[in-house]
Structure formats: C-alpha cells, structure tokens
Design an enzyme around this catalytic site. Sequence first.
Site, PDB file in Angstrom:
ATOM      1  N   HIS A 175      30.613  15.250 -37.173  1.00 20.81           N
ATOM      2  CA  HIS A 175      29.835  14.113 -37.521  1.00 20.81           C
ATOM      3  C   HIS A 175      30.072  13.025 -36.211  1.00 20.81           C
ATOM      4  O   HIS A 175      31.305  12.606 -35.928  1.00 20.81           O
ATOM      5  CB  HIS A 175      30.210  13.484 -38.921  1.00 20.81           C
ATOM      6  N   GLU A 199      30.955  20.234 -47.820  1.00 17.16           N
ATOM      7  CA  GLU A 199      29.756  20.614 -48.432  1.00 17.16           C
ATOM      8  C   GLU A 199      28.737  21.814 -47.902  1.00 17.16           C
ATOM      9  O   GLU A 199      28.552  22.557 -48.439  1.00 17.16           O
ATOM     10  CB  GLU A 199      28.831  19.214 -48.111  1.00 17.16           C
ATOM     11  N   HIS A 222      30.267  21.738 -38.204  1.00 13.04           N
ATOM     12  CA  HIS A 222      29.474  20.553 -37.816  1.00 13.04           C
ATOM     13  C   HIS A 222      30.442  19.513 -37.448  1.00 13.04           C
ATOM     14  O   HIS A 222      31.349  18.981 -38.157  1.00 13.04           O
ATOM     15  CB  HIS A 222      28.327  20.012 -38.616  1.00 13.04           C
ATOM     16  N   ASP A 272      21.738  13.156 -39.710  1.00 12.99           N
ATOM     17  CA  ASP A 272      22.301  13.552 -41.036  1.00 12.99           C
ATOM     18  C   ASP A 272      21.269  12.858 -42.031  1.00 12.99           C
ATOM     19  O   ASP A 272      20.971  11.605 -42.079  1.00 12.99           O
ATOM     20  CB  ASP A 272      23.863  12.892 -41.329  1.00 12.99           C
TER      21      ASP A 272
HETATM   22  P1  AMP Z   1      30.133  18.115 -44.942  1.00 13.72           P
HETATM   23  O1  AMP Z   1      29.940  19.491 -45.145  1.00 13.72           O
HETATM   24  O2  AMP Z   1      31.283  17.327 -46.068  1.00 13.72           O
HETATM   25  O3  AMP Z   1      30.730  17.504 -43.739  1.00 13.72           O
HETATM   26  O4  AMP Z   1      28.875  17.214 -45.415  1.00 13.72           O
HETATM   27  C1  AMP Z   1      27.918  17.755 -45.157  1.00 13.72           C
HETATM   28  C2  AMP Z   1      26.770  16.859 -44.487  1.00 13.72           C
HETATM   29  O5  AMP Z   1      25.591  17.194 -44.012  1.00 13.72           O
HETATM   30  C3  AMP Z   1      26.278  15.646 -45.314  1.00 13.72           C
HETATM   31  O6  AMP Z   1      26.593  14.283 -44.423  1.00 13.72           O
HETATM   32  C4  AMP Z   1      24.932  15.783 -45.731  1.00 13.72           C
HETATM   33  O7  AMP Z   1      24.294  14.420 -45.822  1.00 13.72           O
HETATM   34  C5  AMP Z   1      24.370  16.409 -44.392  1.00 13.72           C
HETATM   35  N1  AMP Z   1      23.215  17.322 -44.793  1.00 13.72           N
HETATM   36  C6  AMP Z   1      23.208  18.249 -45.728  1.00 13.72           C
HETATM   37  N2  AMP Z   1      21.922  18.736 -45.782  1.00 13.72           N
HETATM   38  C7  AMP Z   1      21.297  18.309 -44.595  1.00 13.72           C
HETATM   39  C8  AMP Z   1      20.067  18.532 -44.014  1.00 13.72           C
HETATM   40  N3  AMP Z   1      19.139  19.351 -44.658  1.00 13.72           N
HETATM   41  N4  AMP Z   1      19.651  17.804 -42.980  1.00 13.72           N
HETATM   42  C9  AMP Z   1      20.567  16.843 -42.559  1.00 13.72           C
HETATM   43  N5  AMP Z   1      21.827  16.669 -42.923  1.00 13.72           N
HETATM   44  C10 AMP Z   1      22.243  17.238 -44.047  1.00 13.72           C
END
Ligand code: AMP
Length: 129
Positions: free
Chosen positions: A94, A87, A92, A28
């Site tokens: 975590h 987001e 995905h 992340d």
């Molecule tokens: P969520 O969709 O709420 O689970 O959050 C999306 C996660 O993806 C967040 O923790 C971001 O920091 C991460 N994220 C977003 N864009 C990228 C990227 N290009 N590379 C790695 N992690 C990402």
Amino acid sequence: MTIFSRIVAGEIPSYKVAEDENYYAFLDINPVAKGHTLVIPKREVNYLFELDEDEYLGLWAFARKVAKALEAAVPCKRIGVAVLGMEVPHCHIHLVPLNTEGDLNFAKQKLTLPAEEMQAIAAAIAAKM
Ligand code: AMP
C-alpha cells in the site's frame, strides 16, 4: 485465481497507474486517502516474504517509482507504506499519500470516491511515471 490476478488479466477493471512486465500498480478501490495505490507482482504469491529475492527487490524498486509519481501528482507531505494482506491473498504494497499520521489508519472509515475522480487521480499519477 485471486481478484488481483483477475485485474492483471483484465477480467476485472482497475484504475491502473503503472505496469511493467512483472509488476502492476492501481488505485485501492476503498482508499484511506486520495491517491492510495496498491503495487503488486503479476505473479500470484500470497505473502510478501514468500517472494524470491529478485522479485521482492524488483517489487520494491517498482513501488519506489510509483511512490515518486504519486508524490508528484497528489499533494501530501510524504508517501506512507504499509503491507497488510489481511483481505486479499495476493501480496501488495500500500502506498498512501500522508498529510497526518492518521492517514495510515486502516481501521478508520474508508473513502468512496466517484469513478470520475478515481480515473482523474490514476491518470494524474500515470502522467508522472
Ligand atoms: P489487505 O489485504 O488487508 O491489504 O486489504 C486489501 C486491500 O485491497 C483493501 O485496501 C481493499 O480496499 C483493496 N481492494 C480489494 N479489492 C479491490 C479491487 N478490486 N480493486 C482495488 N482495490 C481493491
């Protein structure tokens, strides 16, 4: 195309940890703890529970392998698991190395680590796969 599909396609860089035919794991970019890893299906599906059963079970099996490598590479008490998807509309998991329960608090200030450190963490996890 989601940002995660673009990562899988190699159009956007990532700190890759592991990959097989159907799944991909990478750090992340704004970790809640060092080693915070995302595990995704390569196929673009928004919501975890929209995956068909085989892909859903395969994703968790792949995440388990990554979690074991993560635990071996990053000092921690155990690996915490979360599914948010608030987001990025590409499902995905975590995986977060935990030392305290506060390490799994996604509302707190995220870390920004230097590229060299991110690269070193990803390589350390990959070496344990
Ligand atoms: P969520 O969709 O709420 O689970 O959050 C999306 C996660 O993806 C967040 O923790 C971001 O920091 C991460 N994220 C977003 N864009 C990228 C990227 N290009 N590379 C790695 N992690 C990402």
